[in-house]
Design a protein around this motif. Structure first.
Motif, PDB file in Angstrom:
ATOM      1  N   CYS A 168       0.810  -1.082   0.278  1.00 59.45           N
ATOM      2  CA  CYS A 168       0.174   0.379  -0.104  1.00 59.45           C
ATOM      3  C   CYS A 168       0.725   1.517  -0.522  1.00 59.45           C
ATOM      4  CB  CYS A 168      -0.914   0.034   1.525  1.00 59.45           C
ATOM      5  SG  CYS A 168      -1.808   1.331   1.692  1.00 59.45           S
ATOM      6  N   CYS A 207      -5.861   0.728   7.224  1.00 55.24           N
ATOM      7  CA  CYS A 207      -4.815   0.886   6.495  1.00 55.24           C
ATOM      8  C   CYS A 207      -3.720   2.196   7.676  1.00 55.24           C
ATOM      9  CB  CYS A 207      -5.398   2.142   5.142  1.00 55.24           C
ATOM     10  SG  CYS A 207      -3.650   2.471   4.007  1.00 55.24           S
ATOM     11  N   HIS A 215      -1.629  -5.075   1.938  1.00 51.12           N
ATOM     12  CA  HIS A 215      -3.195  -5.061   2.305  1.00 51.12           C
ATOM     13  C   HIS A 215      -4.429  -5.158   1.417  1.00 51.12           C
ATOM     14  CE1 HIS A 215      -4.964  -1.179   3.205  1.00 51.12           C
ATOM     15  NE2 HIS A 215      -3.829  -1.428   3.831  1.00 51.12           N
ATOM     16  N   ARG A 233      -0.214   3.796   1.129  1.00 52.19           N
ATOM     17  CA  ARG A 233      -0.340   4.800   2.179  1.00 52.19           C
ATOM     18  C   ARG A 233       0.594   4.249   3.442  1.00 52.19           C
ATOM     19  NH1 ARG A 233      -5.845   5.264   5.405  1.00 52.19           N
ATOM     20  NH2 ARG A 233      -5.368   6.623   6.713  1.00 52.19           N
ATOM     21  N   CYS A 234       0.379   3.033   3.844  1.00 53.11           N
ATOM     22  CA  CYS A 234       0.787   2.163   5.013  1.00 53.11           C
ATOM     23  C   CYS A 234       1.955   1.659   5.642  1.00 53.11           C
ATOM     24  CB  CYS A 234      -0.292   1.866   6.133  1.00 53.11           C
ATOM     25  SG  CYS A 234      -0.461   0.278   5.507  1.00 53.11           S
TER      26      CYS A 234
HETATM   27 ZN    ZN Z   1      -2.595   0.493   3.377  1.00 46.89          ZN
END
Ligand code: ZN
Length: 62
Positions: free
Chosen positions: A5, A52, A12, A7-8
């Motif tokens: 991901c 997330c 996932h 973002r993180c």
């Molecule tokens: Zn994420």
């Protein structure tokens, strides 16, 4: 394969990190991320965002 991901940083997937609650009842299903204390959400996408957030805010990933 799920790419990490952006973002993180964790890989996932939408279906791998969320659970549907009440899917077989007459009520509309609710969704929650697969971690302790995750909130119930009306949509799987929201539960996925919670997952997330959970990863992104975890101080000591293990
Ligand atoms: Zn994420």
């Amino acid at each position: 394969m799920t790419p990490p991901c952006q973002r993180c940083g964790y890989a996932h997937s939408l279906y791998g990190s969320t659970s549907a609650i009440g899917r077989f009842s007459s009520l509309a299903p609710l969704y929650r991320a697969d971690y302790d204390g995750s909130p119930l959400r009306a949509t799987r996408a929201q539960a996925h965002a919670d997952m997330c957030d959970h990863y992104a805010t975890k101080e000591n990933p293990s």
